[in-house]
Scaffold this active site. Structure first.
Site, mmCIF file in Angstrom:
data_model
loop_
_atom_site.group_PDB
_atom_site.id
_atom_site.type_symbol
_atom_site.label_atom_id
_atom_site.label_comp_id
_atom_site.label_asym_id
_atom_site.label_seq_id
_atom_site.Cartn_x
_atom_site.Cartn_y
_atom_site.Cartn_z
ATOM 1 N N SER A 186 -4.925 6.864 10.549
ATOM 2 C CA SER A 186 -3.807 7.879 10.239
ATOM 3 C C SER A 186 -2.921 7.492 9.308
ATOM 4 C CB SER A 186 -3.233 8.696 11.509
ATOM 5 O OG SER A 186 -2.462 7.397 12.239
ATOM 6 N N ASP A 187 -2.215 6.232 9.599
ATOM 7 C CA ASP A 187 -1.013 5.911 8.823
ATOM 8 C C ASP A 187 -1.676 5.254 7.497
ATOM 9 O OD1 ASP A 187 -2.113 3.789 10.271
ATOM 10 O OD2 ASP A 187 -0.193 2.943 10.949
ATOM 11 N N CYS A 188 -2.734 4.579 7.601
ATOM 12 C CA CYS A 188 -3.321 4.113 6.216
ATOM 13 C C CYS A 188 -3.532 5.365 5.214
ATOM 14 C CB CYS A 188 -4.538 3.181 6.662
ATOM 15 S SG CYS A 188 -4.406 1.938 7.747
#
Ligand SMILES: CC(C)=CCC[C@@H](C)[C@H]1CC[C@@]2(C)C3=C(CC[C@]12C)[C@@]1(C)CC[C@H](O)C(C)(C)[C@@H]1CC3
Length: 725
Positions: free
Chosen positions: A453-455
């Site tokens: 998600s954060d990548c």
């Protein structure tokens, strides 16, 4: 010899290193990085400064500045000049993503099991690494490279050293063996340690708790169905359960027979392995079994021994193998991470034999998780941190006001192109229980194949920054911004919006099963591995990506705003009483504090206007050390309470400075002192030195992020000069 003049412990013990000048890092355009030892280097194959730096060679020539940087901006420029030297042709910043000490055994055991020869230079360097990170007092190893010695770490280290060729009377072996015996001998290993020993025929399978392959045959709607677990845990248990259900083990040979006499406190034949299943050394134990798990294990042992028909076992393993093949296809044979990759190699070998394509391809890709550094070679936490680092590098150069300087343009273009190449363009094989991925980004490489998600959010933001800058208009056409929409679709789909931590984001998928499953966590040394949990940092980054996107594009604006709103509520609600946030992937409260305060700031909350921000800043400020910086110890992650390190650390100081600047913290002198510390620690080449482990996972295992000391310092310095210029 061009090795660094520092004397390593391995040299004190009389082991010569390989010649640093013979190592080359071969990289692919998709980010793979493999160290090769060339016996006779060719004139057209010179080492780059990046390679020399990574190897710690004496002939690495950093820039030399004879004066101190006159202000924060100049310091940022120098930092970025140095950082530019470390970029590979393919746009990434290869680095030794080291820490975990339980990965190398997978590589060594997989090679031993499959009779794959490890090249001599690799062997030498792997031995060196073990020796150089061994515990200075007792010669053992822990869960990660600077941990106390544990039974798991010490057994795996000892067995590796011996399989790699070190004789039992070598000082390093003698010291480690003494420590191992003091820790109860190899019978006191946790589950994964016991499994590796059993595979190596150094332990009996009846002493390993079951990894029941049958679970994969259960109806999919049940919460216990493994494809609802955390992606890592299910990938490891998938392949492990295959080996365990057929009790796969190496052929015995003289070396293994000798090892059997070395790693235990009594003779092998006298050990009743079935009684050792639940014997775990107290030092190792982080997450003890629940009574429920013990009961389940007893039932399963009985079932496997007396009830399970062979035809059923074969049928189950046929299914398991199909899933393994799907995983290999979805990851270009890499597997999600090194532990499961090693198991996959063994499974393909057992199922299809040494000449099969599936085995050979899987085995060949194993070398991508090895990395050579000054201390030797180790298996890293993943096959790298390529996408994650490139996204940060692009963004932070923009935020620092450096991106539009001609000397940094090439570097940014290269990273931007790498990010473009790393976006997923296809879906996983049918029936592999994987979510849609087209449009998302991974942590390491596109080939590894797993959305994070954060990548995804950070990559979206980085690409938009380049697209928005007139200065980069010559490369705008390389990326069609409609492709961002796929990424946004995936990201929106990852938000937890059921009754589980509403508004939060997890890592690879949204939460799919109840955390009550943790009661079945069999790993003993890690907490929170069974299902996806909510993470503050993943939620913060997702806000950053979504907000930046919606500021520039119309697409799904209402839904994005709703998602941001929900995430911000989650972030607020999960602030601790004292104003802190607990960080799961970096050490620790400083890391999460930075991400949370940045997320709150992009939706308009400042110290002045918002109580959550004020409490967050006040917490961080109260931890400032007398020298003006901040430093946090790994103990914070383990104990869930702030533990300062004795001295300030550059990376954490940068995190806090960034947080305070973005939150518009009013007392400038607090920030000035942090900036001064970062500048004072800058070396004469513009770089910063490694000081302490920056990252963590599963609360207990430290992992280094070597690029953080450049990226966050540059961001902090640049933001500072922009804000107060
Ligand atoms: C206990 C087990 C299953 C061991 C295998 C190790 C992996 C689970 C670790 C190694 C690196 C690791 C910490 C990582 C992450 C997950 C767990 C990993 C892959 C993620 C992707 C989670 C989300 C984080 O924000 C961030 C992107 C920083 C990290 C990166 C590394």
């Amino acid at each position: 010899m061009t090795n660094k003049s520092t004397m390593f412990y391995s040299e004190k013990l009389g082991l010569s290193p390989t010649d640093n000048s013979n190592w080359r890092l071969r990289t692919s355009i998709l980010g793979a990085a493999v160290w090769e030892y060339v016996e006779t280097p060719q004139a057209d194959d010179l080492q780059s400064p990046m390679e020399k730096y990574l190897l710690g060679s004496d002939d690495f020539e950093p820039p030399v500045y004879n004066d101190r940087a006159k202000d924060a901006f100049e310091s940022a420029i120098r930092g970025a000049e140095f950082f530019r030297l470390l970029q590979a042709e393919n746009g990434t910043w290869p680095n030794m993503y080291q820490g975990p000490m339980f990965m190398t055994v997978g590589y060594v055991a997989a090679c031993y099991f499959t009779k794959t020869t490890i090249p001599e230079a690799y062997k030498t360097e792997m031995i060196r690494y073990y020796i150089n990170v061994s515990h200075p007092v007792d010669g053992g190893w822990g869960l990660y490279n600077v941990d106390k010695s544990t039974c798991f770490g010490t057994t795996m280290g000892y067995v590796c050293l011996r399989l790699l060729g070190l004789p039992p009377h070598h000082t390093a072996c003698v010291r480690a063996r003494d420590t191992l015996h003091r820790l109860g001998g190899a019978v006191a290993n946790p589950h994964w340690g016991k499994a590796w020993l059993a595979i190596l025929n150094l332990y009996e399978w009846e002493g390993v708790n079951p990894a029941p392959a049958d679970l994969f045959m259960l109806p999919q709607f049940l919460p216990i169905f493994p494809f609802k677990w955390w992606v890592h845990t299910r990938a490891i248990y998938l392949a492990m359960s295959y080996v365990s259900s057929v009790k796969g083990k190496c052929e015995l040979d003289p070396l293994l027979l000798s090892l059997r006499t070395e790693i235990y406190t009594k003779s092998y034949g006298k050990i009743d392995f079935s009684k050792e299943r639940n014997n775990v050394c107290g030092v190792d134990l982080y997450y003890p079994h629940t009574g429920f798990l013990n009961l389940a294990n007893n039932v399963l042992v009985f079932y496997e021994k007396y009830l399970r028909p062979d035809w059923w076992n074969r049928r189950v393993n046929k299914t398991i193998y199909e899933y393994v093949l799907k995983e290999l296809k979805n990851t270009e044979y890499l597997g999600i991470a090194p532990v499961s990759a090693a198991f996959n190699t063994i499974v393909t070998y057992m199922e299809e034999g040494p000449d099969s394509e599936n085995f050979q391809k899987t085995r060949d890709r194993l070398s991508e998780v090895l990395f050579k550094g000054p201390e030797g070679i180790t298996v890293m936490g993943t096959n790298g941190s390529q996408t994650w680092d490139s996204s940060f590098a692009v963004q932070y150069l923009f935020m620092a006001g450096l991106a539009e300087r001609p000397e940094f343009k090439d570097m940014i273009v290269r990273a931007y192109k790498f990010l473009i190449r790393s976006q997923f363009t296809d879906e996983c094989a049918d029936g592999s229980f994987r979510d849609r991925r087209k449009g998302a980004w991974p942590f390491s490489t596109k080939e590894q194949g797993y959305t994070v998600s954060d990548c995804t959010a950070e990559a979206i933001k980085a690409i938009i920054m380049v697209k928005n800058s007139e200065y980069y208009k010559d490369v705008h056409h390389l990326y069609d911004e409609r492709n961002l929409e796929d990424g946004i679709d995936i990201l929106l789909g990852l938000q937890n919006v059921g009754n589980f931590h509403f508004g939060s984001f997890s890592t690879y998928e949204k939460n799919k099963a109840t955390p009550l499953l943790e009661a079945l966590n069999p790993a003993e040394v890690f907490g929170n591995i069974m299902v996806e949990y909510p993470y503050i940092e993943c939620t913060d980054s997702s806000v950053l990506g979504l907000k930046y996107f919606t500021d520039h594009y119309e697409y799904r604006r209402d839904e994005i705003n709703l998602a941001i709103d929900r995430a911000i509520k989650y972030i607020r609600a999960n602030q601790n009483e004292d104003g802190s946030w607990y960080g799961c992937w970096g050490v620790c409260f400083t890391y999460a504090g930075m991400f949370a305060l940045e997320a709150l700031s992009v939706v308009g909350n400042t110290y002045e206007s918002d109580l959550t921000v004020r409490k967050g800043c006040d917490f961080l400020v109260s931890r400032q050390l007398p020298d003006g910086g901040w430093g946090e110890s790994m103990k914070s992650s383990e104990m869930h309470e702030y533990f300062s390190s004795p001295n300030s650390l550059v990376v954490q100081t940068a995190w806090v400075v960034i947080a305070l600047i973005l939150a518009e913290y009013p007392q400038k002198d607090v920030i000035d002192r942090g900036i001064k510390l970062i500048m004072d620690r800058q070396q004469s080449g513009g770089n910063w030195k490694f000081e302490s482990v920056e990252g963590v996972f599963n609360h207990s295992c430290g992992i280094e992020y070597p690029n953080y000391k450049f990226m966050f310092t540059i961001k902090a310095l640049g933001l500072y000069s922009k804000t107060y210029a």
